[in-house]
Design an enzyme around this catalytic site. Structure first.
Site, PDB file in Angstrom:
ATOM      1  N   HIS A   1      -6.984  -1.210   7.666  1.00  0.00           N
ATOM      2  CA  HIS A   1      -6.073  -0.329   8.413  1.00  0.00           C
ATOM      3  C   HIS A   1      -6.272   1.125   7.998  1.00  0.00           C
ATOM      4  CE1 HIS A   1      -4.243  -4.351   7.856  1.00  0.00           C
ATOM      5  NE2 HIS A   1      -3.931  -4.227   9.131  1.00  0.00           N
TER       6      HIS A   1
ATOM      7  N   ASP B   1      -3.642   3.308   7.782  1.00  0.00           N
ATOM      8  CA  ASP B   1      -2.430   3.745   7.060  1.00  0.00           C
ATOM      9  C   ASP B   1      -2.119   5.210   7.342  1.00  0.00           C
ATOM     10  OD1 ASP B   1      -2.269   1.199   6.122  1.00  0.00           O
ATOM     11  OD2 ASP B   1      -3.038   1.631   4.133  1.00  0.00           O
TER      12      ASP B   1
ATOM     13  N   ASP C   1     -10.098  -0.416   3.444  1.00  0.00           N
ATOM     14  CA  ASP C   1      -8.928  -1.022   4.079  1.00  0.00           C
ATOM     15  C   ASP C   1      -9.254  -1.425   5.516  1.00  0.00           C
ATOM     16  OD1 ASP C   1      -6.276  -1.615   4.906  1.00  0.00           O
ATOM     17  OD2 ASP C   1      -5.440   0.085   3.821  1.00  0.00           O
TER      18      ASP C   1
ATOM     19  N   HIS D   1       0.801  -1.228   0.000  1.00  0.00           N
ATOM     20  CA  HIS D   1       0.000   0.000   0.000  1.00  0.00           C
ATOM     21  C   HIS D   1       0.836   1.283   0.000  1.00  0.00           C
ATOM     22  CE1 HIS D   1      -4.480   1.096   0.906  1.00  0.00           C
ATOM     23  NE2 HIS D   1      -3.985   1.805  -0.068  1.00  0.00           N
TER      24      HIS D   1
ATOM     25  N   ASP E   1      -6.962  -6.436   1.904  1.00  0.00           N
ATOM     26  CA  ASP E   1      -7.183  -6.870   3.285  1.00  0.00           C
ATOM     27  C   ASP E   1      -8.387  -6.162   3.919  1.00  0.00           C
ATOM     28  OD1 ASP E   1      -6.385  -4.450   4.612  1.00  0.00           O
ATOM     29  OD2 ASP E   1      -4.313  -5.121   4.794  1.00  0.00           O
TER      30      ASP E   1
ATOM     31  N   ASP F   1      -7.437  -1.793  -0.626  1.00  0.00           N
ATOM     32  CA  ASP F   1      -6.523  -2.804  -0.100  1.00  0.00           C
ATOM     33  C   ASP F   1      -7.320  -4.093   0.041  1.00  0.00           C
ATOM     34  OD1 ASP F   1      -4.968  -4.445   1.634  1.00  0.00           O
ATOM     35  OD2 ASP F   1      -4.001  -2.676   2.499  1.00  0.00           O
TER      36      ASP F   1
ATOM     37  N   HIS G   1       4.219   1.009   4.305  1.00  0.00           N
ATOM     38  CA  HIS G   1       2.868   0.703   3.797  1.00  0.00           C
ATOM     39  C   HIS G   1       1.784   1.030   4.824  1.00  0.00           C
ATOM     40  CE1 HIS G   1       2.076  -3.774   5.180  1.00  0.00           C
ATOM     41  NE2 HIS G   1       2.648  -3.067   6.134  1.00  0.00           N
TER      42      HIS G   1
ATOM     43  N   GLU H   1      -1.898  -4.876  -2.329  1.00  0.00           N
ATOM     44  CA  GLU H   1      -1.615  -5.904  -1.309  1.00  0.00           C
ATOM     45  C   GLU H   1      -2.042  -7.315  -1.718  1.00  0.00           C
ATOM     46  OE1 GLU H   1       0.289  -5.525   1.342  1.00  0.00           O
ATOM     47  OE2 GLU H   1       0.313  -3.361   1.748  1.00  0.00           O
TER      48      GLU H   1
END
Length: 298
Positions: A123, A125, A121, A98, A227, A225, A138, A270
């Site tokens: 996360h 980030d 995402d 990312h 994930d 992303d 990332h 990712e």
């Protein structure tokens, strides 16, 4: 005339798990070109940005992993994305980890007064060298794009900030570090965690997101992303977090974005085929791209 340009960014320098540099290849193998050729008048695959096989280096001062290299390669991506936008094509970037969003946003944001960002995402980030538990870049691209972080990263593209906090919507968050939570509160960033998605439903989350961004932005970048999805549906990611967005919810989200017509650039990141099961995660990415670009079941 609808034109799409695909750029591969096979970079794994923003984190520690090998294999995510093969993400663009896996996504191509899953049939991205064939799938999108039906949805655009022209599809150009511009190949991959050259990353090479550099040695891992930790910056002594900031403790950031591969700082100089990430900055250098992000600038290459920014240049190419900038060129694509100038040519009137839709830029679609295939990751890579990312951290590639630093380059994508640097190339896109200069063409908009108020670029909106949907950060799909698990996360946030939003880490910096000071708040990051790992030093992995990332986990920092959204902060960097806000102008927060190491100057080598925030100045990619020769200007900063790229985006404003009030033009960001994070969707699917379920793993936020303390420093990220503070920054979200301080900057007033709009976040739909999994709690909101469960409680409101994806339809309401997307309706609100689209309405929120439509009135204040002149373009929207989707940074997806894999994930963000539940590991059951997208196992081939470096930092999986249980309890994520489902495959069906993600299709709905992409279909609603297609209907809204607000998305002007996108990246899918990712995808790590080494951690995957028979290239499932790359196939999911391609299917979601189909929905984002207006593929219909009937």
């Amino acid at each position: 005339m609808k034109k799409l340009s695909i750029i591969g960014m096979p970079m794994d320098l923003g984190q520690m798990r090998r294999g995510v540099d093969m993400g663009p290849s896996a996504i191509r193998y899953a049939g991205v070109n064939e799938r999108l050729k039906n949805l655009f008048d022209e599809v150009h695959d511009l190949g991959d940005i050259a990353i090479g096989r550099p040695e891992v280096a930790i910056d002594a001062e900031s403790n950031l992993r591969n700082l100089d290299l990430v900055a250098e390669k992000s600038q290459l991506l920014a240049n190419q994305v900038d060129q694509v936008v100038q040519e009137g094509a839709f830029p679609l970037v295939l990751g890579g980890d990312h951290s590639i969003a630093i380059g994508t946003l640097a190339g896109v944001a200069k063409h908009y007064k108020n670029l909106g960002v949907i950060w799909y995402d698990a996360h946030g980030d939003l880490n910096t060298a000071e708040t990051s538990p790992s030093g992995n870049i990332h986990g920092m691209p959204l902060a960097v794009s806000l102008g927060i972080g190491h100057p080598l990263l925030t100045e990619v593209g020769g200007y900063n900030p790229k985006i404003k906090a009030e033009n960001i919507v994070i969707i699917g968050a379920r793993a936020l570090d303390d420093g990220e939570k503070e920054l979200i509160k301080e900057k007033g960033i709009k976040v739909y965690t999994m709690h909101e998605i469960d409680r409101l439903g994806m339809t309401k989350v997307m309706e609100d997101t689209i309405a929120y961004l439509k009135e204040k932005t002149d373009g929207v970048h989707l940074s997806l992303d894999l994930d963000g999805l539940d590991p059951h549906d997208a196992p081939g990611v470096g930092t999986p977090v249980n309890g994520g967005i489902s495959y069906r919810e993600s299709h709905l989200a992409m279909e609603m974005l297609a209907e809204s017509g607000i998305v002007t650039s996108a990246e899918f990141v990712e995808v790590n085929p080494i951690l995957d099961d028979k290239n499932r995660t790359a196939s999911v990415a391609v299917a979601l791209m189909g929905s984002l670009f207006g593929e219909k079941l009937l």
